[in-house]
Design an enzyme around this catalytic site. Structure first.
Site, PDB file in Angstrom:
ATOM      1  N   GLU A 137       2.995  -3.915   0.400  1.00 49.92           N
ATOM      2  CA  GLU A 137       4.430  -3.670   0.602  1.00 49.92           C
ATOM      3  C   GLU A 137       4.690  -3.096   1.985  1.00 49.92           C
ATOM      4  OE1 GLU A 137       8.231  -1.437   0.671  1.00 49.92           O
ATOM      5  OE2 GLU A 137       6.229  -0.653   0.998  1.00 49.92           O
ATOM      6  N   ASP A 192      -0.424  -0.312  -2.128  1.00 56.80           N
ATOM      7  CA  ASP A 192      -0.903   0.085  -0.800  1.00 56.80           C
ATOM      8  C   ASP A 192      -0.146   1.290  -0.260  1.00 56.80           C
ATOM      9  OD1 ASP A 192       1.475  -1.528  -0.552  1.00 56.80           O
ATOM     10  OD2 ASP A 192       1.090  -1.693   1.593  1.00 56.80           O
TER      11      ASP A 192
HETATM   12 ZN    ZN Z   1       6.912   2.560  -0.651  1.00 58.68          ZN
END
Ligand code: ZN
Length: 408
Positions: free
Chosen positions: A173, A80
């Protein structure tokens, strides 16, 4: 394929994660990149590869015959990107032989300038990759993915003898959820590196200890005309609490290994108030002292303004992975050796935040973080160099070689 070619492809698959979503992954677009990488790995000959229902990709590169007993080394990057500056198509731009001066980003009106980013002067002569200035580039962390994929291709082509290597690409993340559903058994590595840092050569294994703290304040509200010795103004108590914190220990005033108290928000009136902080410190005893100070302040306020005026709740968020890495310092020593072998100066820097690797370390997978060659992440000035990416690939490949040649 070289890592830049891969990066240019991956950034066109937009993958912003979504903080407001409860689903896993938080945004379905992340599957598109995961599936693309699945196909690409399969085409390389990596047959042991899967994307699970929560969008975690796990792949295993089998060892060179005779190297089966080597430790299983892992590499991890995230699928992401942040959602800011990511509302429309990403158009990467390549600037060959960068002159080290102001660089207009597309027709956006934004200028990538050494005034804002002094390190740019040192990138003179390199091939610089940016967005068109209207979006992020997405090198955080598609550069990490591109570099791991390039290493995988080299290993599958038999460029060097190697032990077993595990690869994982994780979702979400950027919203702090990347380690949440990580399947350590499926991954099967003894230890790993995240490729999610900035400058090539960065080796990071010390992150903050982190907690959040909330003061809830209950006031006593009466008519101000007859309030003498009766009224307790909750908002004034909130301001008094903040005034008891050391003014030099805020994010603005601190750097390196210095910790802080950060006031996140405050709201209130006479009857009720709330102030929320985050507390950060690399040193675990200083971190505990910070929490103790907040408890002392809450106690002092209750003695002064009446029992139950202030309620403090402190919630631990994450811990400094250095206490885990301390038992596996070969990860750091070998990363330094890999940098030297790759002709890159190792940079050991504390992380002023957390990483997925920190959470994975506490789950049992020691996992420091390495640089990818990028700079200025999370905004339209994000940039990376082809040379930095090539160097990061060499460092990762050297690590594979070191763990194959000198097993623990
Ligand atoms: Zn990163």
């Amino acid at each position: 394929m070289n890592p830049v070619e891969r990066l240019l492809k991956y950034v066109t698959i937009r993958t912003p994660s979504d903080e407001c979503s409860d689903s896993v992954p938080s945004s379905a677009c992340q599957f598109e990149l995961a599936q693309h990488l699945h196909r690409e790995l399969f085409t390389m000959g990596v047959t042991d590869v899967k994307v699970d229902t929560q969008c975690y990709l796990y792949a295993h590169i089998p060892p060179t015959p005779g190297y089966e007993d080597r430790p299983v080394l892992g590499f991890i990057a995230h699928l992401d990107t942040v959602s800011d500056f990511c509302s429309h198509r990403i158009s990467p731009e390549i600037h060959e032989d960068y002159d080290g001066r102001d660089l207009p980003l597309g027709t956006s009106g934004r200028i990538l300038s050494p005034e804002m980013f002094p390190h740019l002067v040192g990138l003179k002569g390199r091939t610089l990759i940016t967005s068109d200035g209207t979006t992020i580039l997405g090198a955080d962390d598609k550069a990490g993915i591109a570099e791991i994929m390039t290493v995988a291709e080299k290993l599958m082509a038999g460029e060097i003898p190697h032990g077993p290597v595990s690869i994982a690409f994780t979702p979400d993340e950027e919203i702090g959820m990347g380690a949440e559903h990580f399947d350590l058994d499926e991954f099967g590595a003894d230890f790993a590196y995240t490729l999610d840092g900035d400058t090539e050569g960065e080796i990071q294994y010390e992150n903050f200890n982190a907690a959040r703290a909330v003061f809830d304040i209950q006031g006593v509200n009466v008519h101000p005309g007859s309030a003498k010795d009766v009224m307790v103004n909750a908002s004034l108590v909130a301001m008094e609490i903040n005034s008891l914190l050391p003014p030099s220990e805020t994010p603005r005033e601190t750097e390196g290994y210095e910790g802080f108290y950060h006031l996140l928000d405050m709201k209130g009136d006479v009857s009720q108030a709330q102030i929320r902080y985050i507390i950060r410190d690399h040193d675990s005893s200083r971190f505990e002292q910070r929490k103790d100070l907040l408890r002392e302040i809450a106690g002092a306020m209750n003695r002064k303004w009446g029992r139950d005026t202030v309620t403090l709740s402190i919630t631990d968020q994450y811990r400094n992975m250095s206490e885990i890495i301390a038992d596996s310092m070969h990860l750091i020593e070998n990363a330094k050796k890999a940098c030297d072998a790759a002709g890159v100066k190792p940079l050991i820097l504390p992380i002023r935040g957390g990483t997925d690797g920190a959470q994975l370390s506490f789950k049992g997978l020691p996992c420091p973080n390495l640089g990818t060659g990028g700079h200025g992440y999370h905004g339209p000035y994000e940039h990376i160099t082809a040379e930095g990416m090539e160097a990061s690939c060499r460092i990762a490949l050297e690590l594979v070689r070191i763990y194959a040649e000198s097993p623990l």
